[in-house]
Design a protein around this motif. Structure first.
Motif, short mmCIF file in Angstrom:
data_model
loop_
_atom_site.label_atom_id
_atom_site.label_comp_id
_atom_site.label_asym_id
_atom_site.label_seq_id
_atom_site.Cartn_x
_atom_site.Cartn_y
_atom_site.Cartn_z
N PRO A 327 0.83 -1.20 0.00
CA PRO A 327 0.00 0.00 0.00
C PRO A 327 0.87 1.26 0.00
O PRO A 327 1.95 1.28 0.58
CB PRO A 327 -0.77 -0.09 1.32
CG PRO A 327 -0.59 -1.46 1.82
CD PRO A 327 0.59 -2.07 1.15
N LEU A 328 0.36 2.28 -0.67
CA LEU A 328 1.10 3.52 -0.83
C LEU A 328 0.30 4.64 -0.19
O LEU A 328 -0.91 4.75 -0.40
CB LEU A 328 1.26 3.77 -2.33
CG LEU A 328 1.93 5.06 -2.77
CD1 LEU A 328 3.42 4.96 -2.51
CD2 LEU A 328 1.67 5.29 -4.24
N VAL A 329 0.95 5.47 0.60
CA VAL A 329 0.29 6.64 1.17
C VAL A 329 1.11 7.86 0.76
O VAL A 329 2.33 7.88 0.91
CB VAL A 329 0.22 6.56 2.72
CG1 VAL A 329 -0.48 7.78 3.29
CG2 VAL A 329 -0.50 5.29 3.15
N VAL A 330 0.41 8.87 0.21
CA VAL A 330 1.12 10.02 -0.34
C VAL A 330 0.69 11.31 0.34
O VAL A 330 -0.50 11.55 0.53
CB VAL A 330 0.85 10.16 -1.86
CG1 VAL A 330 1.66 11.30 -2.45
CG2 VAL A 330 1.16 8.86 -2.58
N ARG A 331 1.67 12.11 0.68
CA ARG A 331 1.40 13.47 1.13
C ARG A 331 2.17 14.40 0.20
O ARG A 331 3.37 14.26 0.03
CB ARG A 331 1.89 13.64 2.57
CG ARG A 331 1.55 14.99 3.19
CD ARG A 331 2.65 16.00 3.01
NE ARG A 331 2.28 17.24 3.66
CZ ARG A 331 3.14 18.02 4.30
NH1 ARG A 331 4.41 17.72 4.34
NH2 ARG A 331 2.71 19.13 4.86
N LEU A 332 1.40 15.29 -0.41
CA LEU A 332 1.98 16.13 -1.45
C LEU A 332 1.57 17.57 -1.23
O LEU A 332 0.39 17.89 -1.14
CB LEU A 332 1.44 15.63 -2.79
CG LEU A 332 2.32 15.65 -4.05
CD1 LEU A 332 3.69 15.08 -3.78
CD2 LEU A 332 1.62 14.86 -5.15
N ILE A 333 2.56 18.45 -1.15
CA ILE A 333 2.24 19.86 -0.94
C ILE A 333 3.34 20.72 -1.56
O ILE A 333 4.48 20.27 -1.68
CB ILE A 333 2.09 20.16 0.59
CG1 ILE A 333 1.48 21.53 0.83
CG2 ILE A 333 3.39 20.00 1.32
CD1 ILE A 333 1.15 21.78 2.29
N GLY A 334 2.99 21.91 -2.01
CA GLY A 334 4.00 22.81 -2.56
C GLY A 334 3.85 23.01 -4.06
O GLY A 334 2.74 22.92 -4.60
N THR A 335 4.97 23.26 -4.72
CA THR A 335 4.98 23.59 -6.15
C THR A 335 4.18 22.59 -7.00
O THR A 335 4.42 21.39 -6.92
CB THR A 335 6.44 23.63 -6.67
OG1 THR A 335 7.20 24.43 -5.79
CG2 THR A 335 6.50 24.18 -8.08
N ASN A 336 3.22 23.11 -7.76
CA ASN A 336 2.39 22.30 -8.66
C ASN A 336 1.60 21.20 -7.93
O ASN A 336 1.36 20.12 -8.47
CB ASN A 336 3.21 21.66 -9.78
CG ASN A 336 3.76 22.69 -10.73
OD1 ASN A 336 3.53 23.90 -10.55
ND2 ASN A 336 4.46 22.25 -11.75
N GLU A 337 1.22 21.53 -6.71
CA GLU A 337 0.49 20.59 -5.86
C GLU A 337 -0.82 20.11 -6.52
O GLU A 337 -1.11 18.92 -6.54
CB GLU A 337 0.25 21.33 -4.54
CG GLU A 337 -0.76 20.82 -3.60
CD GLU A 337 -0.90 21.80 -2.41
OE1 GLU A 337 0.08 22.49 -2.05
OE2 GLU A 337 -2.01 21.88 -1.86
N GLU A 338 -1.57 21.08 -7.07
CA GLU A 338 -2.86 20.74 -7.70
C GLU A 338 -2.68 19.72 -8.82
O GLU A 338 -3.35 18.69 -8.86
CB GLU A 338 -3.54 21.99 -8.28
CG GLU A 338 -3.94 23.02 -7.24
CD GLU A 338 -4.97 22.48 -6.25
OE1 GLU A 338 -5.70 21.53 -6.60
OE2 GLU A 338 -5.03 23.01 -5.11
N GLN A 339 -1.73 20.03 -9.72
CA GLN A 339 -1.50 19.14 -10.86
C GLN A 339 -1.10 17.74 -10.36
O GLN A 339 -1.58 16.73 -10.88
CB GLN A 339 -0.38 19.66 -11.77
CG GLN A 339 -0.73 20.91 -12.53
CD GLN A 339 -0.20 22.16 -11.83
OE1 GLN A 339 -0.43 22.34 -10.62
NE2 GLN A 339 0.48 23.01 -12.58
N GLY A 340 -0.23 17.72 -9.38
CA GLY A 340 0.25 16.44 -8.84
C GLY A 340 -0.90 15.62 -8.28
O GLY A 340 -1.06 14.44 -8.61
N ILE A 341 -1.69 16.25 -7.44
CA ILE A 341 -2.79 15.53 -6.80
C ILE A 341 -3.81 15.07 -7.84
O ILE A 341 -4.31 13.94 -7.79
CB ILE A 341 -3.43 16.41 -5.69
CG1 ILE A 341 -2.42 16.55 -4.53
CG2 ILE A 341 -4.75 15.81 -5.20
CD1 ILE A 341 -2.87 17.41 -3.39
N ASP A 342 -4.09 15.94 -8.84
CA ASP A 342 -5.03 15.55 -9.90
C ASP A 342 -4.53 14.32 -10.66
O ASP A 342 -5.29 13.39 -10.91
CB ASP A 342 -5.23 16.71 -10.89
CG ASP A 342 -6.09 17.81 -10.28
OD1 ASP A 342 -6.67 17.57 -9.19
OD2 ASP A 342 -6.18 18.91 -10.88
#
Ligand code: GDP
Ligand code: MN
Length: 374
Positions: A327-342
């Motif tokens: 299982p993978l858990v991701v926390r993503l924040i900062g530069t190009n956050e929206e694109q990454g999460i999308d």
């Protein structure tokens, strides 16, 4: 960097510290050949970068070459303290009259090397009562004095030739410690066998930052994982828990460890991709962590120069390769956050913005607490 016992013993021999005769084997039939060469009862020991092998069943004896082959076959199938056994050391079995502990490390409080010895060796030094432990500070500018080692030998109950041999070993061990930029070197047990004193076990941890100036034996064989990490020039640390952590920057990485601990979980390892890691190295970093076989893989990226969409791209690549079995858990924040999460969400991967949420899920702790707790 930790050296395997057989490598540490090669270094010991360069310093004339006596070790039992023997050689390393990767196949059972090699163990048989070595035992035949030695022509005596042998001890067969797993070569893994962890202590306590004896207790874990990783040290076995054999009376003849055929038995050595059989024992090696068993040991080479084992996993000890999470390490798959790839090699065994086959050595002449020595008769033990006494087991001594002898180690040198840096005492951070005293800011100098310290020699630690005990006449109650053979067990983990942490288990030895304080009254049986001798601690001797070693003045950096002078090294160990002969009178110091004579006094320690006496406290080990060794006199005459044995005492002299012990002293020479202690002095050689300190010279090795200095010259190899060791963080720790340990002989446990240093055995007295008849009129001989020899290192039945050997541990040598060398300061990573000094590796460039040492020609250490076979270091490239150290660990496949460390080798792969070195190739992409990142830092990797093996730990004891079950969560593999990929984070960027030392601070963010440490914060990830701390927050996992807060949720009663612990990192199995971490890989710090630093600032500005590209898609390629991040993809390889994820593959490496997946290969360490964690219970869950936690990615914590605070995008600065590193772009979150690049991170997402790397995650999707390894996902497509099918190497992400856990299982993978991701926390993503900062530069190009929206694109990454999308990008991730299109493929059904949830990414958290909040580290606490991500860590809680990775730790397997229920969000509300209470109801599901024992
Ligand atoms: P560790 O458990 O990882 O520290 O592995 P060691 O190499 O220290 O071996 C564990 C124990 O096995 C030692 O403390 C000894 O008691 C025993 N042992 C290892 N080698 C020999 C040997 O050659 N002869 C005998 N009699 N015992 C040995
Ligand atoms: Mn030992």
């Amino acid at each position: 960097m930790k050296l395997y016992e057989y490598m540490a013993k090669e270094v010991f021999q360069q310093y004339r510290i006596p070790v039992p005769r023997g050689r390393v084997a990767a196949e059972p039939h090699e163990a048989e050949e070595i035992a035949r060469e030695l022509g005596v009862p042998v001890v067969v020991k797993v070569q893994v970068l962890a202590g306590g092998r004896g207790k874990a069943g990783g040290v076995k004896f054999a009376d003849n070459p055929r038995e050595a082959k059989h024992v090696a076959d068993e040991l080479l199938k084992m996993e000890i303290h999470g390490y798959r056994v790839r090699r065994v050391l086959v050595e002449e079995k020595v008769d033990i009259d006494q087991e001594i502990y002898l180690g040198i490390t840096i005492d951070p409080g005293d800011r100098c090397p310290i020699l630690i010895a005990s006449s109650h060796g053979g067990v983990s030094i942490e288990e030895v009562p304080d009254k049986h432990i001798v601690r001797e500070r070693i003045p950096m500018q002078w090294g160990l004095y002969p009178y110091q080692v004579r006094a320690i030998a006496e406290r080990m109950g060794l006199d005459g030739g044995l005492g002299r041999d012990f002293g020479n070993i202690a002095i050689a061990l300190y010279r090795l410690f200095r010259e190899k930029d060791a963080e720790l070197t340990e002989i446990n047990p240093l055995v007295v066998s008849g009129d001989q004193v020899l290192a039945a076990d050997a541990r040598l941890n060398v300061d990573d930052d000094s590796l460039f100036r040492h020609d250490l034996p076979d270091t490239e064989k150290l660990s496949e994982i460390e080798e792969r990490v070195a190739e992409i020039g990142l830092s990797y640390v093996q730990l004891e828990g079950d969560v593999a952590v990929l984070a960027n920057g030392a601070g963010a990485t440490m914060a990830t460890m701390d927050i996992l601990q807060q949720y009663d979980s612990a990192a199995m390892n971490f890989l710090d991709v630093g600032g500005g890691a590209g898609v390629e190295s991040m993809t390889e970093a994820l593959r490496i962590l997946a290969d360490t076989g964690p219970r869950v893989l936690l990615v914590n990226i605070f995008g600065g120069i590193t772009r979150c969409d690049d991170v997402a791209e790397a995650i999707l690549r390894v996902q497509r390769e099918g190497v992400l079995r856990d299982p993978l858990v991701v926390r993503l924040i900062g530069t190009n956050e929206e694109q990454g999460i999308d990008l991730l969400e299109e493929e059904g991967i949830t990414a958290f913005r909040n580290l606490e949420d991500a860590a809680r899920v990775a730790a397997g702790t229920p969000a509300s607490g209470g109801a599901e707790e024992d």
